[in-house]
Design an enzyme around this catalytic site. Structure first.
Site, PDB file in Angstrom:
ATOM      1  N   LYS A  64      -6.305  22.287  23.181  1.00  0.00           N
ATOM      2  CA  LYS A  64      -7.207  21.131  23.101  1.00  0.00           C
ATOM      3  C   LYS A  64      -7.052  20.635  21.635  1.00  0.00           C
ATOM      4  O   LYS A  64      -8.294  19.662  21.494  1.00  0.00           O
ATOM      5  CB  LYS A  64      -8.504  22.481  23.572  1.00  0.00           C
ATOM      6  CG  LYS A  64      -9.532  23.013  25.401  1.00  0.00           C
ATOM      7  CD  LYS A  64     -10.501  24.037  24.797  1.00  0.00           C
ATOM      8  CE  LYS A  64     -10.645  24.774  25.509  1.00  0.00           C
ATOM      9  NZ  LYS A  64     -11.725  24.228  27.202  1.00  0.00           N
ATOM     10  N   GLU A  86     -15.246  25.776  15.715  1.00  0.00           N
ATOM     11  CA  GLU A  86     -15.714  24.851  15.700  1.00  0.00           C
ATOM     12  C   GLU A  86     -16.876  25.497  15.383  1.00  0.00           C
ATOM     13  O   GLU A  86     -17.359  26.764  15.641  1.00  0.00           O
ATOM     14  CB  GLU A  86     -14.972  23.815  16.127  1.00  0.00           C
ATOM     15  CG  GLU A  86     -15.866  24.722  17.682  1.00  0.00           C
ATOM     16  CD  GLU A  86     -15.595  23.375  19.476  1.00  0.00           C
ATOM     17  OE1 GLU A  86     -14.828  22.576  19.472  1.00  0.00           O
ATOM     18  OE2 GLU A  86     -16.546  23.147  20.007  1.00  0.00           O
ATOM     19  N   HIS A 103     -21.425  29.807  29.705  1.00  0.00           N
ATOM     20  CA  HIS A 103     -20.200  28.779  29.832  1.00  0.00           C
ATOM     21  C   HIS A 103     -19.593  28.290  31.068  1.00  0.00           C
ATOM     22  O   HIS A 103     -19.095  27.456  30.476  1.00  0.00           O
ATOM     23  CB  HIS A 103     -19.394  29.123  28.788  1.00  0.00           C
ATOM     24  CG  HIS A 103     -19.603  29.540  27.750  1.00  0.00           C
ATOM     25  ND1 HIS A 103     -20.518  29.023  26.336  1.00  0.00           N
ATOM     26  CD2 HIS A 103     -19.625  30.993  26.943  1.00  0.00           C
ATOM     27  CE1 HIS A 103     -20.966  29.481  25.336  1.00  0.00           C
ATOM     28  NE2 HIS A 103     -19.799  31.105  25.557  1.00  0.00           N
ATOM     29  N   ARG A 158      -8.762  15.056  36.052  1.00  0.00           N
ATOM     30  CA  ARG A 158      -7.969  16.007  37.448  1.00  0.00           C
ATOM     31  C   ARG A 158      -9.849  15.258  37.789  1.00  0.00           C
ATOM     32  O   ARG A 158     -10.633  14.888  37.135  1.00  0.00           O
ATOM     33  CB  ARG A 158      -8.412  17.615  37.797  1.00  0.00           C
ATOM     34  CG  ARG A 158      -9.086  18.121  36.617  1.00  0.00           C
ATOM     35  CD  ARG A 158      -9.205  19.697  37.147  1.00  0.00           C
ATOM     36  NE  ARG A 158      -9.714  20.473  36.237  1.00  0.00           N
ATOM     37  CZ  ARG A 158     -10.938  20.428  36.334  1.00  0.00           C
ATOM     38  NH1 ARG A 158     -12.087  20.091  37.048  1.00  0.00           N
ATOM     39  NH2 ARG A 158     -11.689  21.618  35.235  1.00  0.00           N
TER      40      ARG A 158
HETATM   41  P1  ADP Z   1     -13.918  25.478  28.953  1.00  0.00           P
HETATM   42  O1  ADP Z   1     -12.579  24.644  28.843  1.00  0.00           O
HETATM   43  O2  ADP Z   1     -13.670  26.983  28.859  1.00  0.00           O
HETATM   44  O3  ADP Z   1     -15.188  25.409  29.662  1.00  0.00           O
HETATM   45  P2  ADP Z   1     -15.479  23.835  27.007  1.00  0.00           P
HETATM   46  O4  ADP Z   1     -14.872  23.394  25.809  1.00  0.00           O
HETATM   47  O5  ADP Z   1     -15.256  23.397  28.349  1.00  0.00           O
HETATM   48  O6  ADP Z   1     -14.603  25.381  27.744  1.00  0.00           O
HETATM   49  O7  ADP Z   1     -16.974  23.989  26.816  1.00  0.00           O
HETATM   50  C1  ADP Z   1     -17.098  25.685  28.110  1.00  0.00           C
HETATM   51  C2  ADP Z   1     -18.933  25.464  27.776  1.00  0.00           C
HETATM   52  O8  ADP Z   1     -18.740  26.306  26.329  1.00  0.00           O
HETATM   53  C3  ADP Z   1     -19.984  23.895  26.967  1.00  0.00           C
HETATM   54  O9  ADP Z   1     -19.727  23.485  28.006  1.00  0.00           O
HETATM   55  C4  ADP Z   1     -20.870  24.101  26.439  1.00  0.00           C
HETATM   56  O10 ADP Z   1     -21.690  24.888  27.035  1.00  0.00           O
HETATM   57  C5  ADP Z   1     -20.194  25.602  24.955  1.00  0.00           C
HETATM   58  N1  ADP Z   1     -20.046  25.269  24.055  1.00  0.00           N
HETATM   59  C6  ADP Z   1     -18.589  24.478  24.129  1.00  0.00           C
HETATM   60  N2  ADP Z   1     -18.072  24.049  22.960  1.00  0.00           N
HETATM   61  C7  ADP Z   1     -19.463  24.367  21.530  1.00  0.00           C
HETATM   62  C8  ADP Z   1     -20.145  24.166  20.695  1.00  0.00           C
HETATM   63  N3  ADP Z   1     -19.011  23.604  20.138  1.00  0.00           N
HETATM   64  N4  ADP Z   1     -21.139  24.935  19.964  1.00  0.00           N
HETATM   65  C9  ADP Z   1     -21.780  25.541  21.424  1.00  0.00           C
HETATM   66  N5  ADP Z   1     -21.420  25.183  22.639  1.00  0.00           N
HETATM   67  C10 ADP Z   1     -20.862  24.759  23.206  1.00  0.00           C
END
Ligand code: ADP
Length: 666
Positions: free
Chosen positions: A116, A200, A235, A291
Site C-alpha cells: 500500500k 493516514e 472493515h 485481480r
Molecule cells: P484492506 O486492504 O485491509 O481491505 P483497505 O485499505 O482496502 O484495507 O480499507 C478497508 C476499509 O477500511 C475501507 O473500505 C474503509 O471502510 C476503511 N478505511 C480505509 N482507510 C480509511 C480512512 N482513511 N478513513 C476511514 N476509513 C478507512
C-alpha cells in the site's frame, strides 16, 4: 483462445469461472484439498485434481503443486480467482516459467501495487489524489507519531501489506498512538509476515467507492464504472452496489480517469480495481487490487458484460472487446455476501453442515453465485463466504425491492449465517433513504438484535405439524415392518386411536415452553390447543421441508428443518429455533404429579426464582435454564408449596434431573 484452463481456487468463484469457460467451450480443471474432495467446484469442473491437505498453505497456496497440476492436466492457462495466489507475483512468474498463461496482470504490476505504501508513492507521482498521510520508509515510532500529529487525529494505522481489514487501528489521540502502533505491527507481522505500516487521516463517515478497470496487452485501457462498497463489518464489505447512489456523472468520469491513470502507471493488463475512499465530495486513492473482485457481478449486471470472459480474451491476447464510448450503465444492481458467521458474536466464522438450502429462483433480476450445496460441511480452513446474491432492476428502489424479496425466500439452516442481518439491513429505512457510508452497521446496533420476538402461533403450529407428521411416519414404518397380525402395530390402530385422545407436542424456545395438544381430524389436519386455551384448526401440505399451512382457513408458507439440536422454522416472520421435548421427558414431568420439576434437556441453571418453603401459583416461573443457547423457563404445573430445591445457579443439569419439588396445596 485457450482449450483448457486450470482454476487455482475453490468455492463460488471457482464455480463462477467454470460457468463462463463452459459457455466459451473451454475445458476446466479444478483443484481440491482433502477437505474439498466432495466440494461443488470439484464436481462442476470437467476434471478435478487433488493437491494436498486441508491447510491452504499445503494446497491452494502451494505453487509447485498447482504448476504440477496444470502441467499434468495439459491446461494452457491458470485462473487464480480472488484471494489465495491471485495477487502473488511469484505465482504469476512460476506460471510463465512453466509455459502456462497466468490469467491476470504481469508480475511487475502485482508487485507495484502489492505494498500500500509503495503504491501510494507511485500514485502520488501519477497525479492521483491520496488521503493525507505518511507512507515513508522511516518506521521509527517517533517518525510515525510525528506524522500522526501533523496529519491531525483521529488517524488510521494500516499494514502496508494489509488486506481484509487486518493490521488496522483507529487512533483517537496521541496518548493511544504507541499502543495502537504496537498492536497493528503485531497483527501485520503475524498475518502478512511484514510489519511495515502507514498512517493516514481517519475519515469520518466515508464511502468506499471503487472503479473497475480493464487493460489489454495492446495499450488500451477502459473503466467499467464504479461500485459502492460502503456497507461493511469489521472493515470488510458485505453489500455492494452499482452505480454508487448519488454519484454525479462528472465525478464518475473524474474517478474513472484517475483509475485509468493508476492502471497505466503500472503497465496494467487484465481486470483490476482501483479503490477510493470518499468523504465530503472528495475522493482519494486507497489501493489497487490486481485481480477480479468478489463484487464484480454488480458491474456485470449494469453493463450486461461477462468480466471473466473479458479476462480470458485479454489473457489470450485479444483486444479489449469494447471501447470506453461503447460502455453504458443500465439500471441498478446490488450484491449481498452470505457468510457462515455469527453476527451476534462479533461475526465469528461458523462451521457446520448445511442441513437445508433453498435459494431464490434465478431470473433476469436475480442471480446466485454459490459454492455450496445442501448437505455440504462448512469447515474452518477457508474463507467463510458461502454464496452471493445479486439483484438487478431499473433503479435503486426497484433493485432494493428485488433484494428484499429474494432474501425473504433464501433459506439456509445448519450453520450460523448472516442472512438475518442482511434482511435487517435491506429492510432498514435508512438504508433505503441515505447515501451509504462505512459506519452504517456500527450506527445501527439494532440490526444485530437476536430473535426479538417469541414464536408466533403459526410457527408453533408448523413445528407441531412437523412433529406429528414425523411420529406418523415412524408409526407407519413400524407397522410396515411388522408382519405379525397379532402385533398391535399391524392393525394400524396407532393413529385411529387418535380420534379419541389428543397427542401432546411439547416445544421449548428462547422465550419459554410451548405445550400443544393436537386432536386428529383427518390426514394432515389437527385441531391444535395451545397452553392458555387458544385453539386453531391446522392443516398442512408438505413438499420436502416446505409447508403450506392453513390455520382457520388462512394460508401461510414456511419451511421446517430438523437439525442436530433443534427444529428450525423459517417463515416471513423470521427464523425460529425450537427444541422438541421428547414425550417421555414431558410425561416424566407430568407424572410429576408428585411435583418433581425436571430438566427437560441438559443445560446450565441460570437462575432459581423460588426458595424452599415458598408457596407458588400454577404457572409461576421456578427455574431458568440455558440449553442450546436458549433460555428455558420451568414453571409450576400446579399451585403448591416448594419442599426442596436441587438446582444451583451455574450448575449443569442432566436431562431428567429433578430440580425442584412441589407438593400440591391441600
Ligand atoms: P484492506 O486492504 O485491509 O481491505 P483497505 O485499505 O482496502 O484495507 O480499507 C478497508 C476499509 O477500511 C475501507 O473500505 C474503509 O471502510 C476503511 N478505511 C480505509 N482507510 C480509511 C480512512 N482513511 N478513513 C476511514 N476509513 C478507512
Amino acid at each position: 483462445m485457450f482449450r483448457k484452463i486450470l482454476i487455482a481456487n475453490r468455492g463460488e468463484i471457482a464455480c463462477r469461472i467454470i460457468r463462463t469457460a463452459r459457455r466459451m467451450a473451454i475445458a476446466t480443471v479444478a483443484v481440491y484439498s482433502d477437505a474439498d474432495r466432495n466440494a461443488r467446484h470439484a464436481m462442476d469442473a470437467d476434471q478435478a485434481l487433488a493437491i494436498g491437505p486441508a491447510p491452504a498453505r499445503e494446497s491452494y497456496l502451494a505453487i509447485p503443486k498447482l504448476i504440477e497440476a496444470a502441467q499434468a492436466s495439459g491446461a494452457d492457462a491458470v485462473h487464480p480467482g480472488y484471494g489465495f495466489l491471485s495477487e502473488n507475483a511469484e505465482f504469476a512468474e512460476a506460471c510463465a516459467a512453466a509455459g502456462i498463461v497466468f490469467i491476470g496482470p504481469p508480475a511487475s504490476a502485482i508487485r507495484a501495487m502489492g505494498s500500500k505504501a509503495a503504491a501510494k508513492a507511485l500514485m502520488e507521482k501519477a497525479g492521483v489524489k491520496l488521503v493525507p498521510g505518511y507512507h515513508g520508509a522511516d518506521q521509527s515510532e517517533a517518525r510515525l507519531a510525528a506524522a500522526a500529529a501533523e496529519i491531525g487525529y483521529p488517524v488510521l494505522i494500516k499494514a502496508s501489506a494489509g488486506g481484509g481489514g487486518k493490521g488496522m487501528r483507529i487512533v483517537a489521540g496521541a496518548e493511544e498512538f504507541s499502543g495502537a502502533l504496537a498492536g497493528a505491527k503485531r497483527e501485520a507481522q503475524s498475518a502478512f509476515g511484514d510489519d511495515h505500516v502507514l498512517v493516514e487521516k481517519y475519515l469520518e463517515r466515508p464511502r468506499h467507492i471503487e472503479i473497475q478497470v480493464f487493460a489489454d496487452q495492446h495499450g488500451h485501457c477502459v473503466h467499467l464504472f464504479e461500485r459502492d462498497c460502503s456497507i461493511q463489518r469489521r472493515h470488510q464489505k458485505i453489500i455492494e452496489e452499482a452505480p454508487a447512489p448519488g454519484l454525479d456523472a462528472a465525478t464518475r468520469a473524474e474517478m474513472g480517469e484517475a483509475a485509468i491513470r493508476a492502471a497505466r502507471a503500472v503497465g496494467y493488463v487484465g481486470a483490476g480495481t482501483v479503490e477510493f475512499i470518499s468523504a465530503d465530495g472528495a475522493f482519494h486513492f486507497m489501493e489497487m487490487n490486481t485481480r477480479l473482485q468478489v463484487e464484480h457481478p454488480v458491474t456485470e449486471m449494469i453493463t450486461g458484460l461477462d468480466l471473466v470472459e473479458w479476462q480470458l480474451r485479454i489473457a489470450a491476447g485479444e483486444n479489449l472487446p469494447l471501447a470506453q464510448e461503447a460502455l453504458h450503465i443500465d439500471g441498478h444492481a446490488m450484491e449481498v455476501r452470505i457468510y457462515a458467521e455469527d453476527p451476534a458474536r462479533n461475526f465469528l466464522p461458523a462451521a457446520g453442515r448445511i442441513r437445508h438450502l433453498a435459494e431464490p429462483a434465478p431470473s433476469r433480476h436475480v442471480r446466485i453465485d454459490s459454492g455450496v450445496r445442501e448437505g455440504d460441511r462448512i469447515g474452518v480452513h477457508y474463507d467463510p463466504m458461502l454464496a452471493k446474491l445479486i439483484v438487478w432492476d431499473r433503479d435503486r428502489e426497484a433493485a432494493l425491492a428485488q433484494l428484499r424479496a429474494a432474501l425473504a425466500s433464501y433459506e439456509l439452516v445448519g450453520v450460523h449465517n448472516n442472512l438475518a442481518l442482511l434482511r435487517a439491513i435491506a429492510a432498514h429505512p435508512d438504508f433505503a433513504a441515505e447515501i451509504p457510508d462505512t459506519g452504517f452497521i456500527a450506527r445501527h446496533p439494532e440490526l444485530l438484535a437476536e430473535a426479538p420476538i417469541a414464536p408466533p402461533r403459526e410457527i408453533l403450529a408448523a413445528a407441531a405439524l412437523h412433529v406429528l407428521a414425523a411420529r406418523d411416519t415412524a408409526l407407519q414404518a413400524q407397522s410396515a415392518a411388522s408382519s405379525d397380525p397379532a402385533s398391535p402395530w399391524f392393525a394400524r390402530n396407532g393413529w385411529r386411536l387418535r380420534d379419541q385422545a389428543p397427542e401432546d407436542v411439547h416445544l421449548a424456545s428462547a422465550h419459554g415452553d410451548h405445550a400443544i395438544s393436537a386432536f386428529w381430524r383427518e390426514e394432515g389436519a389437527y385441531r391444535l390447543v395451545f397452553a392458555g386455551g387458544d385453539t386453531v384448526e391446522a392443516r398442512g401440505l408438505w413438499q420436502g421441508a416446505r409447508l403450506r399451512l392453513t390455520l382457520d382457513g388462512q394460508e401461510t408458507r414456511c419451511s421446517v428443518v430438523e437439525t442436530e439440536d433443534a427444529l428450525v422454522v423459517l417463515a416471513a416472520a423470521g427464523e425460529f429455533r425450537l427444541h422438541v421435548i421428547a414425550p417421555d421427558a414431558a410425561q416424566a414431568e407430568e407424572s410429576a404429579g408428585d411435583g418433581r420439576i425436571v430438566a427437560p434437556i441438559p443445560g446450565h441453571i441460570r437462575s432459581v426464582l423460588v426458595t424452599a418453603g415458598e408457596n407458588v401459583a400454577r404457572g409461576q416461573a421456578l427455574v431458568v435454564m440455558e440449553a442450546m443457547k436458549m433460555e428455558i423457563t420451568l414453571t409450576a404445573p400446579f399451585a403448591g408449596r416448594i419442599t426442596s430445591i436441587a438446582a444451583t445457579i451455574g450448575a449443569m443439569a442432566e436431562e431428567g434431573q429433578a430440580l425442584v419439588v412441589i407438593i400440591a396445596e391441600a
